[in-house]
Design an enzyme around this catalytic site. Structure first.
Site, PDB file in Angstrom:
ATOM      1  N   ARG A  14       0.815  -1.215   0.000  1.00 40.73           N
ATOM      2  CA  ARG A  14       0.000   0.000   0.000  1.00 40.73           C
ATOM      3  C   ARG A  14       0.856   1.276   0.000  1.00 40.73           C
ATOM      4  NH1 ARG A  14      -3.503  -2.118   5.057  1.00 40.73           N
ATOM      5  NH2 ARG A  14      -1.605  -3.353   5.302  1.00 40.73           N
ATOM      6  N   ASP A 106       6.017  -1.316  11.429  1.00 36.13           N
ATOM      7  CA  ASP A 106       5.342  -0.170  10.804  1.00 36.13           C
ATOM      8  C   ASP A 106       4.523   0.631  11.817  1.00 36.13           C
ATOM      9  OD1 ASP A 106       3.192  -1.862  11.222  1.00 36.13           O
ATOM     10  OD2 ASP A 106       2.362  -1.638   9.199  1.00 36.13           O
ATOM     11  N   GLY A 143      -7.640  -3.849  12.761  1.00 39.05           N
ATOM     12  CA  GLY A 143      -8.411  -4.956  13.320  1.00 39.05           C
ATOM     13  C   GLY A 143      -9.219  -4.423  14.498  1.00 39.05           C
ATOM     14  N   LYS A 354      35.443  22.253   3.355  1.00 42.64           N
ATOM     15  CA  LYS A 354      35.381  20.788   3.374  1.00 42.64           C
ATOM     16  C   LYS A 354      36.660  20.233   3.976  1.00 42.64           C
ATOM     17  CE  LYS A 354      37.195  18.017   0.747  1.00 42.64           C
ATOM     18  NZ  LYS A 354      37.838  17.248  -0.311  1.00 42.64           N
TER      19      LYS A 354
HETATM   20  C1  UD1 Z   1      -2.150  -5.589  11.505  1.00 43.79           C
HETATM   21  C2  UD1 Z   1      -3.148  -6.382  12.354  1.00 43.79           C
HETATM   22  C3  UD1 Z   1      -4.335  -5.484  12.682  1.00 43.79           C
HETATM   23  C4  UD1 Z   1      -3.845  -4.238  13.404  1.00 43.79           C
HETATM   24  C5  UD1 Z   1      -2.783  -3.508  12.593  1.00 43.79           C
HETATM   25  C6  UD1 Z   1      -2.173  -2.419  13.441  1.00 43.79           C
HETATM   26  C7  UD1 Z   1      -2.986  -8.731  11.669  1.00 43.79           C
HETATM   27  C8  UD1 Z   1      -3.620  -9.822  10.888  1.00 43.79           C
HETATM   28  N1  UD1 Z   1      -3.586  -7.535  11.614  1.00 43.79           N
HETATM   29  O1  UD1 Z   1      -2.815  -5.267  10.285  1.00 43.79           O
HETATM   30  O2  UD1 Z   1      -5.255  -6.184  13.497  1.00 43.79           O
HETATM   31  O3  UD1 Z   1      -4.954  -3.371  13.665  1.00 43.79           O
HETATM   32  O4  UD1 Z   1      -1.739  -4.435  12.221  1.00 43.79           O
HETATM   33  O5  UD1 Z   1      -1.299  -1.632  12.718  1.00 43.79           O
HETATM   34  O6  UD1 Z   1      -2.013  -8.974  12.320  1.00 43.79           O
HETATM   35  N2  UD1 Z   1       4.580  -8.552   8.293  1.00 43.79           N
HETATM   36  C9  UD1 Z   1       5.572  -9.497   8.195  1.00 43.79           C
HETATM   37  N3  UD1 Z   1       5.336 -10.625   7.483  1.00 43.79           N
HETATM   38  C10 UD1 Z   1       4.144 -10.884   6.898  1.00 43.79           C
HETATM   39  C11 UD1 Z   1       3.128  -9.892   6.999  1.00 43.79           C
HETATM   40  C12 UD1 Z   1       3.367  -8.742   7.711  1.00 43.79           C
HETATM   41  O7  UD1 Z   1       6.667  -9.317   8.728  1.00 43.79           O
HETATM   42  O8  UD1 Z   1       4.008 -11.958   6.293  1.00 43.79           O
HETATM   43  C13 UD1 Z   1       4.869  -7.298   9.034  1.00 43.79           C
HETATM   44  C14 UD1 Z   1       4.778  -6.069   8.180  1.00 43.79           C
HETATM   45  O9  UD1 Z   1       6.048  -5.760   7.610  1.00 43.79           O
HETATM   46  C15 UD1 Z   1       4.313  -5.001   9.162  1.00 43.79           C
HETATM   47  C16 UD1 Z   1       3.551  -5.789  10.217  1.00 43.79           C
HETATM   48  O10 UD1 Z   1       3.910  -7.136  10.045  1.00 43.79           O
HETATM   49  O11 UD1 Z   1       5.417  -4.338   9.751  1.00 43.79           O
HETATM   50  C17 UD1 Z   1       2.050  -5.606  10.095  1.00 43.79           C
HETATM   51  O12 UD1 Z   1       1.633  -6.071   8.824  1.00 43.79           O
HETATM   52  P1  UD1 Z   1       0.530  -5.304   7.981  1.00 43.79           P
HETATM   53  O13 UD1 Z   1       0.328  -6.047   6.719  1.00 43.79           O
HETATM   54  O14 UD1 Z   1       0.828  -3.874   7.888  1.00 43.79           O
HETATM   55  O15 UD1 Z   1      -0.743  -5.542   8.924  1.00 43.79           O
HETATM   56  P2  UD1 Z   1      -2.067  -4.659   8.982  1.00 43.79           P
HETATM   57  O16 UD1 Z   1      -2.907  -4.966   7.805  1.00 43.79           O
HETATM   58  O17 UD1 Z   1      -1.744  -3.256   9.207  1.00 43.79           O
HETATM   59 CA    CA Z   2       0.172  -2.125   9.257  1.00 43.73          CA
END
Ligand code: UD1
Ligand code: CA
Length: 460
Positions: A14, A106, A143, A354
């Site tokens: 995104r 993040d 979530g 420099k």
């Molecule tokens: C996630 C939560 C959501 C919460 C939100 C808060 C889940 C299913 N959902 O959603 O409930 O409200 O965070 O910000 O957990 N990542 C990995 N490996 C993966 C997928 C993700 O390392 O396979 C890491 C991403 O790099 C990121 C973090 O996990 O730093 C969160 O992933 P992201 O896809 O942003 O989750 P959200 O959809 O925001």
């Molecule tokens: Ca996120």
């Protein structure tokens, strides 16, 4: 032992970016470092960072390498995906008796104190899992926290899996949790990917623990700014604004004067002494330290530099350098890396420096280039002086002793030494050593052709 698992393997699709999400910066610092620093400051002893998409780029950003162990999540086409699968990659790095706090790379605004309080709340109440939550007027994308009639947390439902009623819930999951080590291992063995996104969700852990009659805690904080996640560049700018206010407020509470905090951009680790005035448009980055009673004028940019007390900087750029007490820099000066400026020095407009050491009381008031040099005390560097440090293949040094006067528009061709108490006549090109106490003139002598205009018959 307290162990953290920091999730940073996601693609961040995104973000619409070629840079992996957790390598993006907020207030000059990569997202991953904000989270690692908060965990370390909260007293977490071991930090496991899960990397995947463009792992090398995120890894290169990590500053506290000795406090972090990296595990890799496979991210090839078709590999399992999701926050639950990401946590699973750290499974062998903690034991049953550890308290494991899961953080998202993040979510950089989380304060170390909040992590500390979460871990305390979790342990004191002997929960199996504790979720950090907060409320948003507009919870879109997060979530949602499901609670029963007794206010007990019974589940987390993702936006994409939620029905209309669940979508109206304002309490959201921060993505930050505490687990008992053994319970987390149990959960990781039971996750599936039967949901709208076909991903393994760590959030399903809440339902799983409830199903096992375990204890689930919800730790709700009022400052929702701390849990703002970053999924897009709009949210990146929002986080920047929250962090900027936080940093500026802390600096002002410690004694700095910031005229317009909304237009002042200061990185988290910058220090500023009492009564130093920061004008609008200033950018301070990296490990910059500024002393007391300084004036940092509008639009100045200072990166990784040390500025002592009572220094005035006007509209100038300073990178990887230092300026000692009472010196004045600018307007429009450029101090490039390794410029070390002494006390009571004046570096004026359009002066570029420099890799040079400038002694106390020395002045280069306008239009000069000083590169690869050692300049003594009480030296006057005239307008238009160039330290000629580059012959097209190599760079060499110019050494100037104390109390030297360099006339305007001189070239000092390196390698060369100008000894103390000597004078360089304006317009000279100096190529050989100038002795102490002497005057060097290195230009053609002036010739006056008397009545030349009349003889030519061109007088108007
Ligand atoms: C996630 C939560 C959501 C919460 C939100 C808060 C889940 C299913 N959902 O959603 O409930 O409200 O965070 O910000 O957990 N990542 C990995 N490996 C993966 C997928 C993700 O390392 O396979 C890491 C991403 O790099 C990121 C973090 O996990 O730093 C969160 O992933 P992201 O896809 O942003 O989750 P959200 O959809 O925001
Ligand atoms: Ca996120």
């Amino acid at each position: 032992m307290f162990v953290s698992i920091i999730l940073a393997a996601g693609e961040g699709s995104r973000m619409k970016s070629n840079i992996p999400k957790c390598a993006h910066k907020v207030c000059g610092k990569a997202l991953i470092n904000h989270v690692v620093d908060s965990a370390v400051n909260a007293g977490v002893e071991k930090n496991i960072v899960v990397l995947g998409h463009k792992a090398d780029i995120v890894e290169a950003e990590i500053k506290l390498k000795d406090k972090v162990s990296i595990v890799n999540q496979p991210v090839d086409e078709g590999a399992p995906y999701g926050t639950g699968y990401a946590v699973k990659q750290g499974e062998d790095e903690f034991s049953d008796l550890d308290t494991v706090v899961v953080l998202c790379g993040d979510t950089p605004l989380i304060r170390s104190n909040t992590i500390k309080e979460l871990m305390k709340f979790h342990q004191e109440n002997d929960y199996d899992i504790t979720v950090l939550t907060s409320e948003f007027e507009d919870p879109t994308g997060y979530g949602r926290i499901l609670r029963d009639d007794t206010d007990k947390v019974i589940g987390i439902v993702e936006q994409k899996d939620a029905n209309e009623e669940q979508k109206s819930i304002k309490e959201v999951n921060s993505g930050i949790y505490c687990f008992k080590g053994n319970v987390l291992k149990d959960i990781l063995g039971k996750l599936d990917n039967n949901n709208a996104q076909g991903e393994y969700y760590i959030t399903d852990g809440v339902g799983i623990v409830n199903g096992m009659n375990g204890k689930v805690g919800g730790y709700k904080i009022t400052d929702n700014g701390e849990i703002q996640g970053i999924n897009s560049k709009v949210q990146l700018a929002e986080a920047e604004s929250v962090m900027r206010n936080r940093i500026n407020n802390e600096l002002m509470l410690k004694g700095a004067i910031i005229i317009d905090p909304q237009t002042t951009y200061i990185a988290e680790d910058v220090e500023i002494g009492r009564d130093t005035i920061i004008y609008p448009g200033v950018v301070l980055e990296g490990e910059t330290i500024i002393g007391e009673n300084c004036k940092i004028g509008q639009n100045s940019m200072i990166v990784n530099s040390n500025i002592s007390d009572c220094v005035e900087i006007m509209n100038s750029t300073i990178v990887d350098s230092s300026v000692d007490e009472n010196s004045k820099i600018g307007p429009y000066a450029y101090l490039r890396p390794k410029s070390n400026i002494g006390k009571d020095v004046k570096i004026g407009d359009f002066v570029e420096i420099k890799n040079a050491k400038i002694g106390n009381n020395t002045k280069a008031s306008h239009h000069a280039y000083i590169g690869d040099a050692e300049v003594g005390n009480n030296v006057n560097i005239g307008c238009g002086t160039v330290f000629v440090n580059y012959d097209g293949s190599k760079k060499e040094k110019v050494i100037v002793g104390d109390n030297v006067f360099i006339g305007c528009n001189s070239n000092l061709v390196s390698p060369v030494k100008i000894n103390s108490h000597s004078y360089i006549a304006a317009g000279s090109t100096i190529t050989t050593e100038v002795k102490e106490n002497s005057l060097a003139i290195a230009r053609a002598r002036q010739v006056d052709k008397e009545d030349w205009v009349i003889k030519k018959g061109i007088r108007k």
